[in-house]
Design a protein around this motif. Structure first.
Motif, PDB file in Angstrom:
ATOM      1  N   ASP A 195      23.135 -29.650  30.121  1.00 42.90           N
ATOM      2  CA  ASP A 195      21.897 -30.435  30.121  1.00 42.90           C
ATOM      3  C   ASP A 195      20.751 -29.465  29.829  1.00 42.90           C
ATOM      4  O   ASP A 195      20.317 -28.725  30.707  1.00 42.90           O
ATOM      5  CB  ASP A 195      21.700 -31.115  31.481  1.00 42.90           C
ATOM      6  CG  ASP A 195      20.501 -32.039  31.488  1.00 42.90           C
ATOM      7  OD1 ASP A 195      19.961 -32.346  30.409  1.00 42.90           O
ATOM      8  OD2 ASP A 195      20.102 -32.463  32.600  1.00 42.90           O
ATOM      9  N   VAL A 196      20.327 -29.459  28.592  1.00 40.11           N
ATOM     10  CA  VAL A 196      19.300 -28.510  28.155  1.00 40.11           C
ATOM     11  C   VAL A 196      18.212 -29.267  27.414  1.00 40.11           C
ATOM     12  O   VAL A 196      18.497 -30.070  26.523  1.00 40.11           O
ATOM     13  CB  VAL A 196      19.896 -27.430  27.213  1.00 40.11           C
ATOM     14  CG1 VAL A 196      18.820 -26.432  26.803  1.00 40.11           C
ATOM     15  CG2 VAL A 196      21.066 -26.724  27.881  1.00 40.11           C
ATOM     16  N   CYS A 197      16.978 -29.029  27.806  1.00 43.20           N
ATOM     17  CA  CYS A 197      15.830 -29.625  27.119  1.00 43.20           C
ATOM     18  C   CYS A 197      14.714 -28.582  27.113  1.00 43.20           C
ATOM     19  O   CYS A 197      14.165 -28.252  28.164  1.00 43.20           O
ATOM     20  CB  CYS A 197      15.378 -30.903  27.821  1.00 43.20           C
ATOM     21  SG  CYS A 197      14.069 -31.775  26.945  1.00 43.20           S
ATOM     22  N   LEU A 198      14.414 -28.059  25.935  1.00 44.16           N
ATOM     23  CA  LEU A 198      13.431 -26.983  25.818  1.00 44.16           C
ATOM     24  C   LEU A 198      12.225 -27.421  25.001  1.00 44.16           C
ATOM     25  O   LEU A 198      12.332 -28.283  24.125  1.00 44.16           O
ATOM     26  CB  LEU A 198      14.068 -25.755  25.157  1.00 44.16           C
ATOM     27  CG  LEU A 198      15.253 -25.134  25.878  1.00 44.16           C
ATOM     28  CD1 LEU A 198      15.763 -23.932  25.103  1.00 44.16           C
ATOM     29  CD2 LEU A 198      14.893 -24.761  27.306  1.00 44.16           C
ATOM     30  N   ASN A 245       8.156 -35.445  30.340  1.00 44.29           N
ATOM     31  CA  ASN A 245       9.051 -36.441  30.944  1.00 44.29           C
ATOM     32  C   ASN A 245       9.644 -37.371  29.892  1.00 44.29           C
ATOM     33  O   ASN A 245      10.835 -37.692  29.943  1.00 44.29           O
ATOM     34  CB  ASN A 245       8.303 -37.268  32.001  1.00 44.29           C
ATOM     35  CG  ASN A 245       8.330 -36.613  33.361  1.00 44.29           C
ATOM     36  OD1 ASN A 245       9.331 -36.009  33.741  1.00 44.29           O
ATOM     37  ND2 ASN A 245       7.231 -36.719  34.079  1.00 44.29           N
ATOM     38  N   GLY A 246       8.827 -37.789  28.943  1.00 44.09           N
ATOM     39  CA  GLY A 246       9.310 -38.699  27.909  1.00 44.09           C
ATOM     40  C   GLY A 246      10.412 -38.077  27.064  1.00 44.09           C
ATOM     41  O   GLY A 246      11.426 -38.727  26.766  1.00 44.09           O
ATOM     42  N   ILE A 247      10.240 -36.833  26.701  1.00 47.35           N
ATOM     43  CA  ILE A 247      11.251 -36.152  25.877  1.00 47.35           C
ATOM     44  C   ILE A 247      12.502 -35.867  26.702  1.00 47.35           C
ATOM     45  O   ILE A 247      13.621 -36.102  26.244  1.00 47.35           O
ATOM     46  CB  ILE A 247      10.663 -34.847  25.288  1.00 47.35           C
ATOM     47  CG1 ILE A 247       9.559 -35.190  24.276  1.00 47.35           C
ATOM     48  CG2 ILE A 247      11.757 -33.997  24.646  1.00 47.35           C
ATOM     49  CD1 ILE A 247       8.704 -34.011  23.854  1.00 47.35           C
ATOM     50  N   ASP A 296      11.329 -31.012  36.859  1.00 44.64           N
ATOM     51  CA  ASP A 296      10.017 -31.278  37.449  1.00 44.64           C
ATOM     52  C   ASP A 296       8.943 -31.000  36.394  1.00 44.64           C
ATOM     53  O   ASP A 296       8.445 -29.885  36.266  1.00 44.64           O
ATOM     54  CB  ASP A 296       9.826 -30.386  38.681  1.00 44.64           C
ATOM     55  CG  ASP A 296       8.571 -30.724  39.463  1.00 44.64           C
ATOM     56  OD1 ASP A 296       7.669 -31.391  38.900  1.00 44.64           O
ATOM     57  OD2 ASP A 296       8.487 -30.299  40.633  1.00 44.64           O
ATOM     58  N   ALA A 297       8.599 -32.027  35.645  1.00 37.76           N
ATOM     59  CA  ALA A 297       7.635 -31.880  34.553  1.00 37.76           C
ATOM     60  C   ALA A 297       6.256 -31.473  35.079  1.00 37.76           C
ATOM     61  O   ALA A 297       5.555 -30.688  34.428  1.00 37.76           O
ATOM     62  CB  ALA A 297       7.539 -33.179  33.768  1.00 37.76           C
ATOM     63  N   ASP A 298       5.875 -31.984  36.243  1.00 41.89           N
ATOM     64  CA  ASP A 298       4.562 -31.621  36.806  1.00 41.89           C
ATOM     65  C   ASP A 298       4.483 -30.115  37.054  1.00 41.89           C
ATOM     66  O   ASP A 298       3.503 -29.470  36.706  1.00 41.89           O
ATOM     67  CB  ASP A 298       4.308 -32.380  38.117  1.00 41.89           C
ATOM     68  CG  ASP A 298       4.089 -33.854  37.888  1.00 41.89           C
ATOM     69  OD1 ASP A 298       3.506 -34.220  36.839  1.00 41.89           O
ATOM     70  OD2 ASP A 298       4.499 -34.652  38.751  1.00 41.89           O
ATOM     71  N   VAL A 326      19.660 -32.248  19.760  1.00 43.48           N
ATOM     72  CA  VAL A 326      18.584 -32.954  19.079  1.00 43.48           C
ATOM     73  C   VAL A 326      17.362 -32.049  19.029  1.00 43.48           C
ATOM     74  O   VAL A 326      17.029 -31.398  20.024  1.00 43.48           O
ATOM     75  CB  VAL A 326      18.223 -34.259  19.832  1.00 43.48           C
ATOM     76  CG1 VAL A 326      17.039 -34.957  19.169  1.00 43.48           C
ATOM     77  CG2 VAL A 326      19.421 -35.184  19.908  1.00 43.48           C
ATOM     78  N   LYS A 327      16.737 -32.020  17.856  1.00 43.73           N
ATOM     79  CA  LYS A 327      15.473 -31.292  17.722  1.00 43.73           C
ATOM     80  C   LYS A 327      14.464 -32.224  17.076  1.00 43.73           C
ATOM     81  O   LYS A 327      14.718 -32.759  15.995  1.00 43.73           O
ATOM     82  CB  LYS A 327      15.668 -30.041  16.853  1.00 43.73           C
ATOM     83  CG  LYS A 327      14.376 -29.281  16.630  1.00 43.73           C
ATOM     84  CD  LYS A 327      14.613 -28.061  15.773  1.00 43.73           C
ATOM     85  CE  LYS A 327      13.295 -27.353  15.517  1.00 43.73           C
ATOM     86  NZ  LYS A 327      13.487 -26.173  14.673  1.00 43.73           N
ATOM     87  N   ASP A 328      13.355 -32.426  17.729  1.00 42.00           N
ATOM     88  CA  ASP A 328      12.293 -33.305  17.204  1.00 42.00           C
ATOM     89  C   ASP A 328      12.854 -34.662  16.767  1.00 42.00           C
ATOM     90  O   ASP A 328      12.597 -35.125  15.660  1.00 42.00           O
ATOM     91  CB  ASP A 328      11.559 -32.630  16.037  1.00 42.00           C
ATOM     92  CG  ASP A 328      10.851 -31.367  16.456  1.00 42.00           C
ATOM     93  OD1 ASP A 328      10.460 -31.256  17.642  1.00 42.00           O
ATOM     94  OD2 ASP A 328      10.695 -30.468  15.608  1.00 42.00           O
ATOM     95  N   ASP A 329      13.648 -35.273  17.630  1.00 47.34           N
ATOM     96  CA  ASP A 329      14.233 -36.605  17.403  1.00 47.34           C
ATOM     97  C   ASP A 329      15.290 -36.639  16.304  1.00 47.34           C
ATOM     98  O   ASP A 329      15.705 -37.711  15.881  1.00 47.34           O
ATOM     99  CB  ASP A 329      13.154 -37.651  17.091  1.00 47.34           C
ATOM    100  CG  ASP A 329      12.391 -38.057  18.336  1.00 47.34           C
ATOM    101  OD1 ASP A 329      12.979 -38.008  19.445  1.00 47.34           O
ATOM    102  OD2 ASP A 329      11.212 -38.431  18.210  1.00 47.34           O
ATOM    103  N   THR A 330      15.723 -35.499  15.821  1.00 45.74           N
ATOM    104  CA  THR A 330      16.756 -35.447  14.788  1.00 45.74           C
ATOM    105  C   THR A 330      17.984 -34.732  15.340  1.00 45.74           C
ATOM    106  O   THR A 330      17.868 -33.633  15.889  1.00 45.74           O
ATOM    107  CB  THR A 330      16.240 -34.683  13.544  1.00 45.74           C
ATOM    108  OG1 THR A 330      15.095 -35.354  13.036  1.00 45.74           O
ATOM    109  CG2 THR A 330      17.309 -34.615  12.464  1.00 45.74           C
TER     110      THR A 330
END
Length: 195
Positions: free
Chosen positions: A164-167, A186-188, A131-133, A7-11
């Motif tokens: 599990d990848v989130c960039l 955190n939301g994303i 760890d988003a902080d 997913v990129k930018d909710d798409t």
């Protein structure tokens, strides 16, 4: 990149029922990533290569980016355990230097830096969970000290069939996109993008 989708930018930009390395190969071909070194990489580097390509495609003017102020900050839970185990098994018969290269998690940063010619600050951290902080503090500090103007940061974890990848692409003075805040990270990261 999680549960068979990217997913990129909710798409959703790619979806496949395969898992692990087969999923990454399908994504590499399906998204038109063109980087011959991909086929010799470990699972973690393949995940990072495909994810960064999807993140940057149409979002960053690579020709205008200054390599010295473009950096990478990643973290994950399992470091390079996937490559470590393969190297251990291979070393019982003949230790392969090709596998040894991937026995550090920060090699994914090296692969991406070589491909895009990024030369800015980089770091790879290992933590139990995203760890988003910490990510927000570390990247903000690099940018406030003018060490970076652009940073690709986030979570890259790959072990077995589980990816599990989130960039995030963080740019100083960017007018578009979500604000770089702990809440947005955190939301994303925690959003359910389905299957």
């Amino acid at each position: 990149m999680r549960n068979g989708i990217i997913v990129k930018d909710d798409t959703v930009v790619f979806r496949n029922n395969e898992k692990g390395g087969v999923f990454l190969k399908e994504a590499y071909e399906g998204l038109g990533v063109d980087y011959p070194r991909f086929y010799k990489m470990d699972l973690l580097s393949k995940a990072g290569t495909v994810a960064v390509d999807a993140l940057l495609k149409g979002s960053m003017d690579l020709a205008a980016a200054r390599p010295e102020t473009t950096g990478l900050v990643f973290s994950n839970r399992n470091a390079s355990i996937e490559a470590d185990v393969q190297y251990l098994e291979a070393s019982k018969e003949y230790p392969s230097p090709a596998l040894f290269v991937y026995t550090l998690p920060n090699i994914v940063i090296g692969e991406i830096s070589i491909r895009y010619k990024f030369k800015g600050e980089n770091a790879f951290f290992v933590s139990e969970t995203f760890d988003a902080d910490w990510m927000h503090w570390y990247v903000t500090d690099l940018m406030q000290r003018n060490l970076l103007k652009t940073c690709i940061c986030g979570w890259i974890d790959a072990i077995g069939d589980r990816l599990d990848v989130c960039l995030f692409l963080v740019e100083a003075g960017a007018a578009a996109g979500a604000a770089f805040t702990t809440e947005n990270l955190n939301g994303i990261y925690n959003k359910d993008y389905g299957k």
